[in-house]
Motif scaffolding. Structure first.
Motif, PDB file in Angstrom:
ATOM      1  N   LYS A 178       0.838  -1.191   0.000  1.00  0.00           N
ATOM      2  CA  LYS A 178       0.000   0.000   0.000  1.00  0.00           C
ATOM      3  C   LYS A 178       0.879   1.249   0.000  1.00  0.00           C
ATOM      4  CE  LYS A 178      -3.839  -2.151   2.545  1.00  0.00           C
ATOM      5  NZ  LYS A 178      -4.706  -2.063   3.755  1.00  0.00           N
ATOM      6  N   GLY A 179       0.529   2.169  -0.888  1.00  0.00           N
ATOM      7  CA  GLY A 179       1.238   3.445  -0.901  1.00  0.00           C
ATOM      8  C   GLY A 179       2.706   3.277  -1.224  1.00  0.00           C
ATOM      9  N   ASP A 180       3.552   3.880  -0.356  1.00  0.00           N
ATOM     10  CA  ASP A 180       4.992   3.859  -0.579  1.00  0.00           C
ATOM     11  C   ASP A 180       5.616   2.501  -0.284  1.00  0.00           C
ATOM     12  OD1 ASP A 180       4.893   6.473  -1.334  1.00  0.00           O
ATOM     13  OD2 ASP A 180       5.433   7.271   0.646  1.00  0.00           O
ATOM     14  N   ASP A 181       4.849   1.566   0.284  1.00  0.00           N
ATOM     15  CA  ASP A 181       5.393   0.233   0.544  1.00  0.00           C
ATOM     16  C   ASP A 181       5.558  -0.569  -0.744  1.00  0.00           C
ATOM     17  OD1 ASP A 181       5.525   0.713   3.236  1.00  0.00           O
ATOM     18  OD2 ASP A 181       3.511  -0.087   3.640  1.00  0.00           O
ATOM     19  N   ALA A 182       4.831  -0.196  -1.790  1.00  0.00           N
ATOM     20  CA  ALA A 182       4.926  -0.894  -3.063  1.00  0.00           C
ATOM     21  C   ALA A 182       6.020  -0.247  -3.914  1.00  0.00           C
ATOM     22  CB  ALA A 182       3.591  -0.837  -3.804  1.00  0.00           C
ATOM     23  N   PHE A 183       6.813  -1.082  -4.584  1.00  0.00           N
ATOM     24  CA  PHE A 183       7.832  -0.540  -5.478  1.00  0.00           C
ATOM     25  C   PHE A 183       8.183  -1.569  -6.539  1.00  0.00           C
ATOM     26  CE2 PHE A 183      10.146  -2.592  -2.042  1.00  0.00           C
ATOM     27  CZ  PHE A 183      11.139  -3.314  -2.703  1.00  0.00           C
ATOM     28  N   THR A 184       8.783  -1.083  -7.606  1.00  0.00           N
ATOM     29  CA  THR A 184       9.230  -1.918  -8.718  1.00  0.00           C
ATOM     30  C   THR A 184      10.699  -1.618  -8.981  1.00  0.00           C
ATOM     31  OG1 THR A 184       7.036  -1.937  -9.734  1.00  0.00           O
ATOM     32  CG2 THR A 184       8.891  -2.513 -11.140  1.00  0.00           C
ATOM     33  N   VAL A 185      11.497  -2.670  -9.137  1.00  0.00           N
ATOM     34  CA  VAL A 185      12.930  -2.521  -9.375  1.00  0.00           C
ATOM     35  C   VAL A 185      13.275  -3.225 -10.676  1.00  0.00           C
ATOM     36  CG1 VAL A 185      15.252  -2.866  -8.482  1.00  0.00           C
ATOM     37  CG2 VAL A 185      13.351  -2.537  -6.894  1.00  0.00           C
ATOM     38  N   THR A 186      13.986  -2.527 -11.548  1.00  0.00           N
ATOM     39  CA  THR A 186      14.536  -3.137 -12.755  1.00  0.00           C
ATOM     40  C   THR A 186      16.052  -2.997 -12.718  1.00  0.00           C
ATOM     41  OG1 THR A 186      14.278  -1.075 -13.980  1.00  0.00           O
ATOM     42  CG2 THR A 186      12.475  -2.666 -14.124  1.00  0.00           C
ATOM     43  N   ALA A 187      16.746  -3.949 -13.320  1.00  0.00           N
ATOM     44  CA  ALA A 187      18.202  -3.930 -13.292  1.00  0.00           C
ATOM     45  C   ALA A 187      18.736  -4.670 -14.510  1.00  0.00           C
ATOM     46  CB  ALA A 187      18.725  -4.567 -12.002  1.00  0.00           C
ATOM     47  N   SER A 188      20.033  -4.491 -14.763  1.00  0.00           N
ATOM     48  CA  SER A 188      20.660  -5.202 -15.883  1.00  0.00           C
ATOM     49  C   SER A 188      20.885  -6.665 -15.525  1.00  0.00           C
ATOM     50  CB  SER A 188      21.991  -4.535 -16.244  1.00  0.00           C
ATOM     51  OG  SER A 188      22.874  -4.537 -15.134  1.00  0.00           O
ATOM     52  N   GLU A 189      21.214  -6.941 -14.268  1.00  0.00           N
ATOM     53  CA  GLU A 189      21.349  -8.317 -13.789  1.00  0.00           C
ATOM     54  C   GLU A 189      21.272  -8.316 -12.275  1.00  0.00           C
ATOM     55  OE1 GLU A 189      25.720  -9.739 -13.252  1.00  0.00           O
ATOM     56  OE2 GLU A 189      25.614  -8.781 -15.254  1.00  0.00           O
ATOM     57  N   GLN A 209      17.078   0.471 -11.175  1.00  0.00           N
ATOM     58  CA  GLN A 209      16.202   1.637 -11.165  1.00  0.00           C
ATOM     59  C   GLN A 209      14.971   1.291 -10.342  1.00  0.00           C
ATOM     60  OE1 GLN A 209      13.753   2.894 -14.680  1.00  0.00           O
ATOM     61  NE2 GLN A 209      15.069   4.726 -14.607  1.00  0.00           N
ATOM     62  N   VAL A 210      14.613   2.155  -9.409  1.00  0.00           N
ATOM     63  CA  VAL A 210      13.520   1.899  -8.485  1.00  0.00           C
ATOM     64  C   VAL A 210      12.409   2.906  -8.718  1.00  0.00           C
ATOM     65  CG1 VAL A 210      12.807   1.699  -6.067  1.00  0.00           C
ATOM     66  CG2 VAL A 210      15.104   1.009  -6.748  1.00  0.00           C
ATOM     67  N   ILE A 211      11.189   2.402  -8.834  1.00  0.00           N
ATOM     68  CA  ILE A 211       9.992   3.248  -8.899  1.00  0.00           C
ATOM     69  C   ILE A 211       9.143   2.902  -7.683  1.00  0.00           C
ATOM     70  CG2 ILE A 211       7.928   3.836 -10.201  1.00  0.00           C
ATOM     71  CD1 ILE A 211       9.376   2.970 -12.723  1.00  0.00           C
ATOM     72  N   ARG A 212       8.990   3.868  -6.777  1.00  0.00           N
ATOM     73  CA  ARG A 212       8.301   3.624  -5.509  1.00  0.00           C
ATOM     74  C   ARG A 212       7.104   4.551  -5.372  1.00  0.00           C
ATOM     75  NH1 ARG A 212       9.683   1.513  -0.478  1.00  0.00           N
ATOM     76  NH2 ARG A 212      11.828   1.117  -1.200  1.00  0.00           N
ATOM     77  N   GLY A 213       6.009   3.977  -4.851  1.00  0.00           N
ATOM     78  CA  GLY A 213       4.842   4.789  -4.553  1.00  0.00           C
ATOM     79  C   GLY A 213       4.282   5.468  -5.787  1.00  0.00           C
ATOM     80  N   LYS A 214       3.941   6.730  -5.658  1.00  0.00           N
ATOM     81  CA  LYS A 214       3.298   7.496  -6.731  1.00  0.00           C
ATOM     82  C   LYS A 214       4.339   8.214  -7.593  1.00  0.00           C
ATOM     83  CE  LYS A 214      -0.839   8.201  -3.907  1.00  0.00           C
ATOM     84  NZ  LYS A 214      -1.769   9.190  -3.290  1.00  0.00           N
ATOM     85  N   GLY A 215       5.036   7.430  -8.387  1.00  0.00           N
ATOM     86  CA  GLY A 215       5.945   8.025  -9.355  1.00  0.00           C
ATOM     87  C   GLY A 215       7.310   8.390  -8.841  1.00  0.00           C
TER      88      GLY A 215
END
Length: 398
Positions: A178-189, A209-215
């Protein structure tokens, strides 16, 4: 009085069939029910071997009542079909005497079944959960290599382009929350490791690269670590947070007393808060957020107390199904007069489970909800005892 040799013969036949049927049915449950779920989750051979000791009491929990019913149905059905019951009655011995070995066998077996039930829920299931949790790293890599994606029950998912040994190529990790607890991480490896001490999965990612919460977005060049908490599934010390169904019977009584104290403390906290709100002329706070939180906590505490009160009754009722199954099955097999094992077992087992399990589940749900006393879980056993008494009365007139 019935000859001792005849009693021993009947008891030996019951035990012989019971042991063989128990081994076969237990293995069948392990292979079909447990094994299918384990391999579906992607566990390896070593993890399956580690799980077997924990899975055995879970299998026995379901196998013992069925095999007890099967064994007495086979013995008494064959005796009735071969005319042995009629022969014994012609010699002046009541057919009811022939039921004594089965009744004694079931009475002695029922506490063992209670112990198996207690071991299954307090040791077996938590053990299975622990092994699966500690194997989550291997499970993830196996599924990532096969499907290029892995979704966990602990609130995260991983997608990769490919797997090279233990390296994840182009991973994308999404942690649900919920909210800022959710995040998406992408990486080369990256790499994935299980940290047992912190009870979390450690992601070692390169150029992430991390995308957390609302943008909210951030770049992390080089190697960085990210932790994914997976709960307190490995914790065993604090029983106040564990489900009553996972507690052994020896701990439930003391935990029930402590839970009652917590419930009383919550009642006092709610009363104090309400009284202070009235005293300070702030009645709006009585229905406010803090009051709602206290009431919700009190409701949860009462619900857990009710479950703690119900759980011992449930395990004893579940274990003593052996006795009541036999109480119905043995006289019913005599009345049926068929020597075919499966026909006799089907005639006894199907009506029994159609009567018992719906009543058992009804009593359990009502007792857990507090709409019925804890001993309401015995309603199925009580009905079976009534049916058994009627069948025994019929055998008396056999």
């Amino acid at each position: 009085m019935i000859p001792t040799r005849l009693t021993r013969t009947i008891l030996f036949e019951i035990l012989r069939i019971f042991v063989v049927a128990l081994v076969v049915l237990t293995l069948l449950i392990l292979l079909i029910a447990v094994g299918r779920e384990l391999f579906r989750k992607g566990l390896g051979a070593m993890a399956v071997l580690q799980l077997l000791p924990f899975a055995i009491p879970i299998s026995l929990q379901h196998a013992v009542p069925a095999t007890a019913l099967f064994s007495v149905c086979c013995v008494y059905g064959r005796m009735a079909a071969d005319g042995e019951i009629s022969t014994v009655k012609a010699s002046g011995i009541s057919p009811l005497r022939l039921l004594q070995p089965a009744i004694v066998f079931a009475a002695l077996l029922s506490p063992v079944a209670v112990y198996c039930s207690d071991m299954a829920v307090s040791w077996g299931k938590p053990g299975v959960k622990r092994v699966v949790l500690l194997s989550i790293e291997d499970i993830a890599y196996r599924l990532l290599e096969r499907d290029h994606s892995y979704t966990s029950d602990h609130g995260f998912s991983i997608h990769v382009r490919e797997i090279d040994g233990r390296r994840m190529i182009s991973p994308r990790v999404t942690v649900r929350g919920k909210g800022d607890d959710a995040f998406t991480v992408t990486a080369s490896e990256g790499q994935l490791m299980m940290d047992e001490e912190t009870q979390s999965l450690v992601l070692k990612l390169v150029d992430s690269q991390v995308i957390r919460g609302k943008g909210l977005q951030g770049d992390f060049p080089g190697e960085h670590q990210f932790e994914i908490p997976i709960g307190n599934a490995l914790e065993e010390d604090d029983i106040s947070t564990r489900s009553p169904s996972e507690l052994p019977l020896r701990l439930i009584r003391n935990e029930r007393l402590r839970q009652r104290e917590r419930t009383h403390a919550k009642i006092g906290e709610l009363a104090a808060f309400t009284g202070f709100s009235l005293l300070t002329s702030r009645p709006a706070e009585i229905g406010g957020e803090k009051s709602s939180a206290i009431q919700s906590s009190l409701k949860s505490s009462r619900h857990r107390l009710t479950r703690l009160q119900t759980e011992p009754w449930r395990r004893w009722a579940e274990g003593f199904t052996c006795f009541f199954f036999v109480l119905v099955g043995a006289p019913l097999a005599i009345v049926a007069k068929t020597s075919d094992y499966w026909t006799t077992f089907g005639m006894c087992f199907l009506p029994t489970i159609l009567v018992y399990y719906p009543l058992y589940l009804l009593g359990l749900d009502q007792a857990k909800a507090g709409d019925m006393p804890p001993y309401g879980v015995w309603i199925g056993n009580v009905v079976l005892s009534g049916v058994g008494m009627m069948l025994i009365a019929r055998v008396r007139r056999y």
